[in-house]
Scaffold this motif. Structure first.
Motif, PDB file in Angstrom:
ATOM      1  N   GLU A  39     -15.129 -12.349 -20.778  1.00  0.00           N
ATOM      2  CA  GLU A  39     -15.323 -12.415 -19.325  1.00  0.00           C
ATOM      3  C   GLU A  39     -16.367 -11.422 -18.836  1.00  0.00           C
ATOM      4  O   GLU A  39     -17.054 -11.674 -17.851  1.00  0.00           O
ATOM      5  N   GLY A  40     -16.458 -10.278 -19.516  1.00  0.00           N
ATOM      6  CA  GLY A  40     -17.465  -9.297 -19.095  1.00  0.00           C
ATOM      7  C   GLY A  40     -17.002  -8.520 -17.878  1.00  0.00           C
ATOM      8  O   GLY A  40     -16.368  -7.474 -17.986  1.00  0.00           O
ATOM      9  N   LYS A  41     -17.289  -9.027 -16.682  1.00  0.00           N
ATOM     10  CA  LYS A  41     -16.883  -8.347 -15.457  1.00  0.00           C
ATOM     11  C   LYS A  41     -15.373  -8.439 -15.276  1.00  0.00           C
ATOM     12  O   LYS A  41     -14.716  -9.334 -15.794  1.00  0.00           O
ATOM     13  N   ILE A  42     -14.845  -7.494 -14.513  1.00  0.00           N
ATOM     14  CA  ILE A  42     -13.405  -7.432 -14.286  1.00  0.00           C
ATOM     15  C   ILE A  42     -13.010  -8.479 -13.253  1.00  0.00           C
ATOM     16  O   ILE A  42     -13.493  -8.465 -12.117  1.00  0.00           O
ATOM     17  N   HIS A  43     -12.130  -9.389 -13.643  1.00  0.00           N
ATOM     18  CA  HIS A  43     -11.598 -10.399 -12.728  1.00  0.00           C
ATOM     19  C   HIS A  43     -10.172 -10.001 -12.378  1.00  0.00           C
ATOM     20  O   HIS A  43      -9.258 -10.140 -13.201  1.00  0.00           O
ATOM     21  N   TYR A  44      -9.996  -9.498 -11.180  1.00  0.00           N
ATOM     22  CA  TYR A  44      -8.679  -8.996 -10.788  1.00  0.00           C
ATOM     23  C   TYR A  44      -7.952 -10.041  -9.953  1.00  0.00           C
ATOM     24  O   TYR A  44      -8.488 -10.550  -8.969  1.00  0.00           O
ATOM     25  N   THR A  45      -6.734 -10.348 -10.359  1.00  0.00           N
ATOM     26  CA  THR A  45      -5.880 -11.257  -9.610  1.00  0.00           C
ATOM     27  C   THR A  45      -4.987 -10.448  -8.690  1.00  0.00           C
ATOM     28  O   THR A  45      -4.343  -9.502  -9.153  1.00  0.00           O
ATOM     29  N   PRO A  46      -4.931 -10.753  -7.398  1.00  0.00           N
ATOM     30  CA  PRO A  46      -4.089  -9.972  -6.480  1.00  0.00           C
ATOM     31  C   PRO A  46      -2.633  -9.922  -6.947  1.00  0.00           C
ATOM     32  O   PRO A  46      -2.080 -10.913  -7.423  1.00  0.00           O
ATOM     33  N   LYS A  47      -2.034  -8.742  -6.814  1.00  0.00           N
ATOM     34  CA  LYS A  47      -0.652  -8.528  -7.218  1.00  0.00           C
ATOM     35  C   LYS A  47       0.216  -8.212  -6.003  1.00  0.00           C
ATOM     36  O   LYS A  47      -0.284  -7.842  -4.934  1.00  0.00           O
ATOM     37  N   GLU A  48       1.517  -8.336  -6.185  1.00  0.00           N
ATOM     38  CA  GLU A  48       2.449  -8.074  -5.088  1.00  0.00           C
ATOM     39  C   GLU A  48       2.468  -6.603  -4.684  1.00  0.00           C
ATOM     40  O   GLU A  48       2.778  -6.260  -3.542  1.00  0.00           O
ATOM     41  N   HIS A  49       2.140  -5.700  -5.606  1.00  0.00           N
ATOM     42  CA  HIS A  49       2.210  -4.270  -5.329  1.00  0.00           C
ATOM     43  C   HIS A  49       0.862  -3.691  -4.869  1.00  0.00           C
ATOM     44  O   HIS A  49       0.707  -2.468  -4.812  1.00  0.00           O
ATOM     45  N   ASP A  50      -0.105  -4.523  -4.534  1.00  0.00           N
ATOM     46  CA  ASP A  50      -1.446  -4.032  -4.199  1.00  0.00           C
ATOM     47  C   ASP A  50      -1.446  -3.070  -3.019  1.00  0.00           C
ATOM     48  O   ASP A  50      -2.159  -2.063  -3.028  1.00  0.00           O
ATOM     49  N   LEU A  51      -0.654  -3.355  -1.988  1.00  0.00           N
ATOM     50  CA  LEU A  51      -0.637  -2.491  -0.813  1.00  0.00           C
ATOM     51  C   LEU A  51      -0.074  -1.117  -1.163  1.00  0.00           C
ATOM     52  O   LEU A  51      -0.573  -0.088  -0.681  1.00  0.00           O
ATOM     53  N   LEU A  52       0.948  -1.078  -2.006  1.00  0.00           N
ATOM     54  CA  LEU A  52       1.494   0.205  -2.449  1.00  0.00           C
ATOM     55  C   LEU A  52       0.438   0.999  -3.211  1.00  0.00           C
ATOM     56  O   LEU A  52       0.313   2.220  -3.022  1.00  0.00           O
ATOM     57  N   GLN A  53      -0.335   0.328  -4.054  1.00  0.00           N
ATOM     58  CA  GLN A  53      -1.387   1.014  -4.796  1.00  0.00           C
ATOM     59  C   GLN A  53      -2.481   1.511  -3.861  1.00  0.00           C
ATOM     60  O   GLN A  53      -3.021   2.609  -4.052  1.00  0.00           O
ATOM     61  N   GLN A  54      -2.825   0.732  -2.843  1.00  0.00           N
ATOM     62  CA  GLN A  54      -3.838   1.180  -1.882  1.00  0.00           C
ATOM     63  C   GLN A  54      -3.374   2.433  -1.141  1.00  0.00           C
ATOM     64  O   GLN A  54      -4.153   3.381  -0.951  1.00  0.00           O
ATOM     65  N   LEU A  55      -2.124   2.457  -0.704  1.00  0.00           N
ATOM     66  CA  LEU A  55      -1.585   3.636  -0.029  1.00  0.00           C
ATOM     67  C   LEU A  55      -1.584   4.837  -0.973  1.00  0.00           C
ATOM     68  O   LEU A  55      -1.983   5.950  -0.585  1.00  0.00           O
ATOM     69  N   PHE A  56      -1.124   4.617  -2.185  1.00  0.00           N
ATOM     70  CA  PHE A  56      -1.042   5.702  -3.165  1.00  0.00           C
ATOM     71  C   PHE A  56      -2.417   6.234  -3.525  1.00  0.00           C
ATOM     72  O   PHE A  56      -2.636   7.449  -3.574  1.00  0.00           O
ATOM     73  N   GLN A  57      -3.359   5.341  -3.747  1.00  0.00           N
ATOM     74  CA  GLN A  57      -4.703   5.755  -4.144  1.00  0.00           C
ATOM     75  C   GLN A  57      -5.425   6.470  -3.012  1.00  0.00           C
ATOM     76  O   GLN A  57      -6.020   7.532  -3.217  1.00  0.00           O
ATOM     77  N   THR A  58      -5.369   5.905  -1.802  1.00  0.00           N
ATOM     78  CA  THR A  58      -6.147   6.440  -0.682  1.00  0.00           C
ATOM     79  C   THR A  58      -5.638   7.795  -0.219  1.00  0.00           C
ATOM     80  O   THR A  58      -6.426   8.720   0.041  1.00  0.00           O
ATOM     81  N   MET A  59      -4.320   7.952  -0.134  1.00  0.00           N
ATOM     82  CA  MET A  59      -3.759   9.146   0.511  1.00  0.00           C
ATOM     83  C   MET A  59      -3.213  10.183  -0.461  1.00  0.00           C
ATOM     84  O   MET A  59      -2.840  11.280  -0.025  1.00  0.00           O
ATOM     85  N   PHE A  60      -3.201   9.860  -1.773  1.00  0.00           N
ATOM     86  CA  PHE A  60      -2.655  10.836  -2.720  1.00  0.00           C
ATOM     87  C   PHE A  60      -3.570  11.043  -3.928  1.00  0.00           C
ATOM     88  O   PHE A  60      -3.926  12.180  -4.238  1.00  0.00           O
ATOM     89  N   VAL A  61      -3.977   9.976  -4.606  1.00  0.00           N
ATOM     90  CA  VAL A  61      -4.768  10.152  -5.822  1.00  0.00           C
ATOM     91  C   VAL A  61      -6.150  10.706  -5.508  1.00  0.00           C
ATOM     92  O   VAL A  61      -6.592  11.696  -6.114  1.00  0.00           O
ATOM     93  N   LEU A  62      -6.842  10.093  -4.552  1.00  0.00           N
ATOM     94  CA  LEU A  62      -8.190  10.558  -4.221  1.00  0.00           C
ATOM     95  C   LEU A  62      -8.190  11.975  -3.643  1.00  0.00           C
ATOM     96  O   LEU A  62      -9.055  12.780  -4.002  1.00  0.00           O
ATOM     97  N   PRO A  63      -7.249  12.352  -2.750  1.00  0.00           N
ATOM     98  CA  PRO A  63      -7.185  13.760  -2.332  1.00  0.00           C
ATOM     99  C   PRO A  63      -6.907  14.710  -3.492  1.00  0.00           C
ATOM    100  O   PRO A  63      -7.467  15.819  -3.526  1.00  0.00           O
ATOM    101  N   SER A  64      -6.061  14.317  -4.438  1.00  0.00           N
ATOM    102  CA  SER A  64      -5.819  15.177  -5.600  1.00  0.00           C
ATOM    103  C   SER A  64      -7.077  15.325  -6.445  1.00  0.00           C
ATOM    104  O   SER A  64      -7.363  16.410  -6.968  1.00  0.00           O
ATOM    105  N   ALA A  65      -7.840  14.234  -6.567  1.00  0.00           N
ATOM    106  CA  ALA A  65      -9.102  14.315  -7.301  1.00  0.00           C
ATOM    107  C   ALA A  65     -10.078  15.241  -6.596  1.00  0.00           C
ATOM    108  O   ALA A  65     -10.810  16.003  -7.242  1.00  0.00           O
ATOM    109  N   ALA A  66     -10.098  15.182  -5.257  1.00  0.00           N
ATOM    110  CA  ALA A  66     -10.989  16.067  -4.494  1.00  0.00           C
ATOM    111  C   ALA A  66     -10.583  17.529  -4.640  1.00  0.00           C
ATOM    112  O   ALA A  66     -11.437  18.423  -4.579  1.00  0.00           O
ATOM    113  N   LYS A  67      -9.300  17.791  -4.851  1.00  0.00           N
ATOM    114  CA  LYS A  67      -8.821  19.160  -5.039  1.00  0.00           C
ATOM    115  C   LYS A  67      -9.037  19.650  -6.473  1.00  0.00           C
ATOM    116  O   LYS A  67      -8.758  20.812  -6.785  1.00  0.00           O
ATOM    117  N   GLY A  68      -9.510  18.761  -7.357  1.00  0.00           N
ATOM    118  CA  GLY A  68      -9.735  19.130  -8.741  1.00  0.00           C
ATOM    119  C   GLY A  68      -8.488  19.114  -9.603  1.00  0.00           C
ATOM    120  O   GLY A  68      -8.464  19.731 -10.668  1.00  0.00           O
TER     121      GLY A  68
END
Length: 503
Positions: free
Chosen positions: A172-201
């Motif tokens: 397939e080469g490029k990533i083909h992502y199929t929407p999942k039921e938990h996508d909104l939970l991952q968006q909340l987790f990534q935006t407000m916790f993972v990325l801030p932790s990455a910014a803090k090092g």
């Protein structure tokens, strides 16, 4: 009705104003400092103001019905309940009877939401019409009879499944992502916790991100027998194959290699940052209990690259359950260094170009002596090995080369990335990198023991996903609090209440 949100600064101003009003005496302030200081700094450090914008599509745009609560405040309540180890029923009572908890969640004392409001909020976090992924009525899954051995994962039913999955990924080469039921939970987790932790090092270098992956059993609270819908028992047939109704239809049987028993539930597969001093998760994923860890890695790794497309994965550290040549090939295609322990049960005797290879990746000469590494070949991506007799200056009983220099042998990662990874298996550097793999075990331990993941005895995929993500959010909030304590950046509660809120 579309929810109305407020900024994080407005939330902090509300908390400070209410706490100053409720605890306006020196004795009350001392009580607040002694018993609630950690929870105050723990919950106010998380900026959840983006919740409303991320979850807006789950609300109706028509101006009808009762005005909904701020989704950020609802999420704060759930995080506080998870932190305190309370169920929804217990948490609602605790927030209503403890003014500090209500204030920290963003509500006036006595005006916090009820139990039904939280269950309605759960349905908004889950992008599916039902809490389950499959229908509740189905035939019963029979428990396997053949048991495995201690610390040995159950082999996949299809031995070629990893090869087929990796072939599809490479094709397939490029990533083909199929929407999942938990996508909104991952968006909340990534935006407000993972990325801030990455910014803090706290996650290491995201331009050369080192990831660890491992699976762990998670038992469900539902029964594996289901509810009978037929009348076969009246005729004496207690082992019929008729369809039954299950409270957790997505669960199935899996093998717990640590406890040496079968369990009914799911597999929690955790992707963790190897360079995190707090073993922080970046992508928790729930798979079928019967699914092998190698298959879970292939599926989850593609999703990880989709969610963190801006990150460059530089190294993958995995245990011997992931020791499959297709996985090495996939990682090499993505320019990822693989630190994977060899599974000698599956591979048997290791041979490369008619030369035996030890479990540490070192070629062995015909008299079973390890050859000596002579560095990398200049100008070529391969490692040079020399005869141990010529290097050690002793006589070989059966010399395999008439040359005074002795026999030489070359190994290349491109030819066999499994036997000869980029970092040599016999080196101190490889052992140092592989030692980081225990970070994912500590991360899962935080989920299952510290936060008692299985204690709730959930019975739906929605429940399990929400609980796993709430605990993962709490893990990041815990790390922020510990980091602030380590840096000695925490003021007293009195000082914090008197600080002006930044605009």
């Amino acid at each position: 009705m579309t929810p109305v949100s407020r900024s994080h600064q407005d939330y902090l101003a509300f908390v400070r104003e209410q706490l100053r009003k409720e605890y306006n005496s020196p004795e009350a302030m001392l009580f607040l400092q002694r018993f609630y200081s950690d929870i105050i700094f723990w919950i106010t450090a998380s900026d959840l103001s983006a919740t409303a914008s991320l979850i807006r599509s789950a609300y109706s745009s028509k101006p009808r019905g009762r005005k909904p609560h701020d989704p950020a405040d609802m999420l704060r309540c759930l995080l506080l309940m998870t932190k305190l180890g309370l169920s929804v029923d217990e948490g609602v009572v605790a927030i209503r009877t403890t003014p500090v908890y209500a204030t920290l969640c963003g509500f006036l004392p006595g005006e916090s939401p009820g139990v039904g409001t939280f269950y309605d909020f759960f349905s908004r976090l889950w992008r599916a019409s039902t809490p389950h992924k499959t229908g509740r009525v189905k035939r019963r899954l029979k428990k396997p009879r053949k048991k495995g051995k201690k610390n040995q994962k159950q082999e996949p039913k299809n031995p070629k499944i990893t090869e087929r999955l990796v072939s599809r990924v490479l094709r397939e080469g490029k990533i083909h992502y199929t929407p999942k039921e938990h996508d909104l939970l991952q968006q909340l987790f990534q935006t407000m916790f993972v990325l801030p932790s990455a910014a803090k090092g706290l996650l290491g270098d995201t331009k050369a991100f080192r990831v660890i992956g491992d699976g762990s059993p998670a038992s469900t609270g539902a029964r594996s027998f289901g509810k009978f819908l037929c009348d076969c028992r009246k005729s004496g047939n207690w082992k019929c194959d008729c369809k039954r109704q299950f409270s957790d239809p997505d669960a199935d049987w899996g093998w717990d290699s640590y406890r040496e028993k079968y369990y009914y539930g799911r597999t929690l597969y955790m992707f963790t940052a190897a360079d995190s001093p707090y073993d922080l998760p970046v992508y928790p994923r729930l798979f079928r209990a019967s699914q092998h860890d190698a298959v879970s890695w292939i599926c989850g790794y593609r999703e990880l690259r989709y969610w963190y497309a801006d990150w460059k994965v530089g190294e993958a550290i995995l245990d011997s359950a992931h020791d499959a040549l297709p996985i090495y090939t996939m990682l090499e295609r993505d320019d990822v260094s693989s630190i994977i322990d060899l599974n000698l049960r599956r591979s048997g005797q290791l041979v490369y170009n008619e030369m035996k290879v030890g479990s540490d990746g070192v070629p062995v000469c015909p008299i079973n002596r390890k050859m000596i590494c002579w560095g990398r070949d200049s100008g070529r991506p391969r490692v040079k090995w020399r005869c141990p007799a010529k290097v050690g200056k002793w006589e070989c009983p059966t010399p395999c080369s008439p040359s005074d220099y002795g026999r030489t042998f070359y190994t290349s990662t491109a030819d066999n990335p499994r036997l000869f990874p980029r970092i040599r298996r016999d080196s101190k550097e490889w052992r140092k990198h592989y030692a980081l793999r225990t970070g994912v075990e500590r991360c899962i331990k935080r989920q299952k023991i510290d936060y008692q993941l299985e204690g709730s005895r959930g019975r739906s995929s929605r429940h399990w996903n929400i609980r796993v993500y709430l605990i993962a959010m709490c893990q990041h909030a815990d790390a922020w609090l510990e980091e602030a304590k380590k840096q000695k950046q925490l003021p007293t509660v009195q000082q914090w209440l008197n600080e002006p809120v930044a605009a």
